[in-house]
Design a protein around this motif. Structure first.
Motif, PDB file in Angstrom:
ATOM      1  N   PRO A 125      23.176  29.765  48.083  1.00  0.00           N
ATOM      2  CA  PRO A 125      23.884  28.738  47.294  1.00  0.00           C
ATOM      3  C   PRO A 125      22.521  27.786  46.811  1.00  0.00           C
ATOM      4  N   SER A 126      22.781  26.961  45.694  1.00  0.00           N
ATOM      5  CA  SER A 126      21.956  25.806  45.379  1.00  0.00           C
ATOM      6  C   SER A 126      21.691  24.981  46.287  1.00  0.00           C
ATOM      7  N   LEU A 127      22.435  24.473  47.022  1.00  0.00           N
ATOM      8  CA  LEU A 127      22.012  23.322  47.943  1.00  0.00           C
ATOM      9  C   LEU A 127      21.257  24.048  49.133  1.00  0.00           C
ATOM     10  N   PHE A 128      21.445  25.150  49.577  1.00  0.00           N
ATOM     11  CA  PHE A 128      20.542  25.726  50.510  1.00  0.00           C
ATOM     12  C   PHE A 128      19.194  26.049  49.832  1.00  0.00           C
ATOM     13  N   LYS A 129      19.270  26.360  48.839  1.00  0.00           N
ATOM     14  CA  LYS A 129      17.971  26.595  48.114  1.00  0.00           C
ATOM     15  C   LYS A 129      16.984  25.025  47.891  1.00  0.00           C
ATOM     16  N   GLN A 132      28.488  43.180  53.270  1.00  0.00           N
ATOM     17  CA  GLN A 132      28.433  43.437  51.601  1.00  0.00           C
ATOM     18  C   GLN A 132      28.560  42.150  50.637  1.00  0.00           C
ATOM     19  N   CYS A 133      28.091  42.275  49.792  1.00  0.00           N
ATOM     20  CA  CYS A 133      27.703  41.233  48.700  1.00  0.00           C
ATOM     21  C   CYS A 133      26.913  40.149  49.321  1.00  0.00           C
ATOM     22  N   ALA A 134      25.889  40.541  50.122  1.00  0.00           N
ATOM     23  CA  ALA A 134      24.975  39.621  50.855  1.00  0.00           C
ATOM     24  C   ALA A 134      23.438  40.046  50.682  1.00  0.00           C
ATOM     25  N   GLY A 135      22.782  39.152  50.409  1.00  0.00           N
ATOM     26  CA  GLY A 135      21.369  39.382  50.417  1.00  0.00           C
ATOM     27  C   GLY A 135      20.496  39.156  51.526  1.00  0.00           C
ATOM     28  N   HIS A 136      19.314  38.572  51.666  1.00  0.00           N
ATOM     29  CA  HIS A 136      18.407  38.622  52.841  1.00  0.00           C
ATOM     30  C   HIS A 136      18.874  37.656  53.817  1.00  0.00           C
ATOM     31  N   PHE A 137      19.646  36.512  53.342  1.00  0.00           N
ATOM     32  CA  PHE A 137      19.996  35.317  54.461  1.00  0.00           C
ATOM     33  C   PHE A 137      21.554  35.591  54.858  1.00  0.00           C
ATOM     34  N   LYS A 159      31.011  32.345  52.339  1.00  0.00           N
ATOM     35  CA  LYS A 159      31.811  32.434  53.346  1.00  0.00           C
ATOM     36  C   LYS A 159      32.159  33.657  54.043  1.00  0.00           C
ATOM     37  N   ALA A 160      32.553  34.806  52.954  1.00  0.00           N
ATOM     38  CA  ALA A 160      32.928  36.321  53.217  1.00  0.00           C
ATOM     39  C   ALA A 160      31.801  36.938  53.887  1.00  0.00           C
ATOM     40  N   ALA A 161      30.307  36.505  53.423  1.00  0.00           N
ATOM     41  CA  ALA A 161      29.243  37.225  54.295  1.00  0.00           C
ATOM     42  C   ALA A 161      29.224  36.743  55.424  1.00  0.00           C
ATOM     43  N   LYS A 214      29.718  37.505  61.390  1.00  0.00           N
ATOM     44  CA  LYS A 214      30.520  37.268  62.417  1.00  0.00           C
ATOM     45  C   LYS A 214      31.086  38.314  63.089  1.00  0.00           C
ATOM     46  N   ASN A 215      31.874  39.016  62.480  1.00  0.00           N
ATOM     47  CA  ASN A 215      32.817  40.324  62.817  1.00  0.00           C
ATOM     48  C   ASN A 215      31.598  41.428  63.355  1.00  0.00           C
ATOM     49  N   ALA A 216      30.594  41.560  62.542  1.00  0.00           N
ATOM     50  CA  ALA A 216      29.924  42.642  62.983  1.00  0.00           C
ATOM     51  C   ALA A 216      29.091  42.391  64.413  1.00  0.00           C
ATOM     52  N   LEU A 217      28.940  41.089  64.390  1.00  0.00           N
ATOM     53  CA  LEU A 217      28.206  40.634  65.733  1.00  0.00           C
ATOM     54  C   LEU A 217      29.112  40.810  66.988  1.00  0.00           C
ATOM     55  N   LEU A 218      30.263  40.237  66.665  1.00  0.00           N
ATOM     56  CA  LEU A 218      30.911  40.345  67.945  1.00  0.00           C
ATOM     57  C   LEU A 218      31.701  41.766  68.251  1.00  0.00           C
ATOM     58  N   GLU A 219      31.898  42.465  67.333  1.00  0.00           N
ATOM     59  CA  GLU A 219      32.348  43.799  67.471  1.00  0.00           C
ATOM     60  C   GLU A 219      31.231  44.661  68.300  1.00  0.00           C
TER      61      GLU A 219
END
Length: 294
Positions: free
Chosen positions: A167-171, A247-252, A258-260, A265-270
């Motif tokens: 997002p622009s703020l993070f950039k 899905q729908c995520a880049g390097h970060f 929010k979806a990424a 989070k789900n992948a980590l906890l699983e």
């Protein structure tokens, strides 16, 4: 979330700033390994995803963040030294898990190749064993700008390549951070890049073959620099290998939207806290149904 803060002496050579977020109900501890030039702040969202299910340990490399004032910065650190620092922290915090991001994967592989006794599982995110064409272009341009200490071009390069899905703020935060670093930090990143450009796939594979714990490789679907398909080359070399493509995520990954973040989070906890297997029913009718591979 209030951390226990300490600056630890590592073998009399380095002083490392640490934050430990302890949770009353947590049974396991996970240590987070930063990417190049990143600080504890980079794992803020990931730490929230893992806490309070785990005690979470963050730290700054000796050359970066709040560790920086406590060290001399006489020469760049190698991935082997960063791996040894990680091993010391694993012992100090009695950690069962580690999670790395980007360049932190190199130090994580070094540490895991030593087979630390306490470690049960590891997550390596946004990392691959090969330098593909987009990554090589990014690294070569980065080496040129860093060699010239052109801090503004370094900031622009990161935001237009590996950070382009932020997002622009993070950039803006990213650009401010990267363009205001000390000269020794640019020298450290320059050393990292030159090391990566000189490293072949066999070096990463050699380390991977020694790993004796389950590892989750997590990459973004849109990350063309550490691509998910390239990370899957580890499958032939890590004995207990798992993969998750966000899905729908880049390097970060979890910093991008929010979806990424939720998918990460789900992948980590699983992976780290799999659901217990349901109790087997002793007496049941068995029918011949076709088996499906999922």
């Amino acid at each position: 979330m209030r951390p226990e803060i300490a600056v630890l002496d590592i073998q009399g050579q380095f002083r490392v700033y640490t934050e430990c977020y302890r949770a009353d109900a947590a049974e396991k501890t996970i240590i987070m390994v930063n990417g190049s030039l990143a600080t504890t702040a980079s794992f803020a969202q990931t730490a929230r995803n893992l806490y309070p299910q785990f005690n979470v340990v963050l730290y700054d490399q000796p050359y970066a963040g709040k560790s920086k004032p406590h060290n001399l910065h006489e020469r760049p650190l190698t991935k082997e030294i960063e791996g040894q620092i990680l091993l010391e922290l694993i012992d100090h915090f009695n950690a069962e898990h580690i999670m790395s991001f980007s360049w932190g994967g190199a130090a994580a592989l070094v540490a895991l190749a030593h087979r630390p006794k306490r470690i049960e599982k590891a997550v390596i995110s946004s990392f691959s064993p090969v330098i593909n064409e987009p990554m090589r272009d990014y690294l070569e341009r980065g080496s040129q700008h860093l060699g010239a200490y052109d801090r503004y071009e370094v900031g622009n390069l990161i935001n237009s390549t590996i950070g382009k899905h932020l997002p622009s703020l993070f950039k803006r935060f990213n650009y401010k951070h990267v363009s205001t670093l000390d000269l020794h930090e640019y020298a450290q990143m320059h050393h990292h890049i030159n090391h990566v450009l000189d490293t072949n796939t066999l070096g990463q594979i050699k380390l991977a073959k020694r790993i004796n714990v389950p590892v989750l490789f997590m990459n973004g679907e849109w990350d063309e620099y550490t691509a998910a398909q390239d990370a899957r080359l580890f499958a032939d070399h890590v004995r207990q290998c798992h993969f998750s493509t966000i899905q729908c995520a880049g390097h970060f990954l979890d910093m991008e939207h929010k979806a990424a973040c939720l998918h990460s989070k789900n992948a980590l906890l699983e992976f780290l806290k799999p659901a217990p297997e349901p109790s087997r029913i002793r007496h049941q009718n068995v029918h011949n149904h076709p088996a499906f591979a999922i």
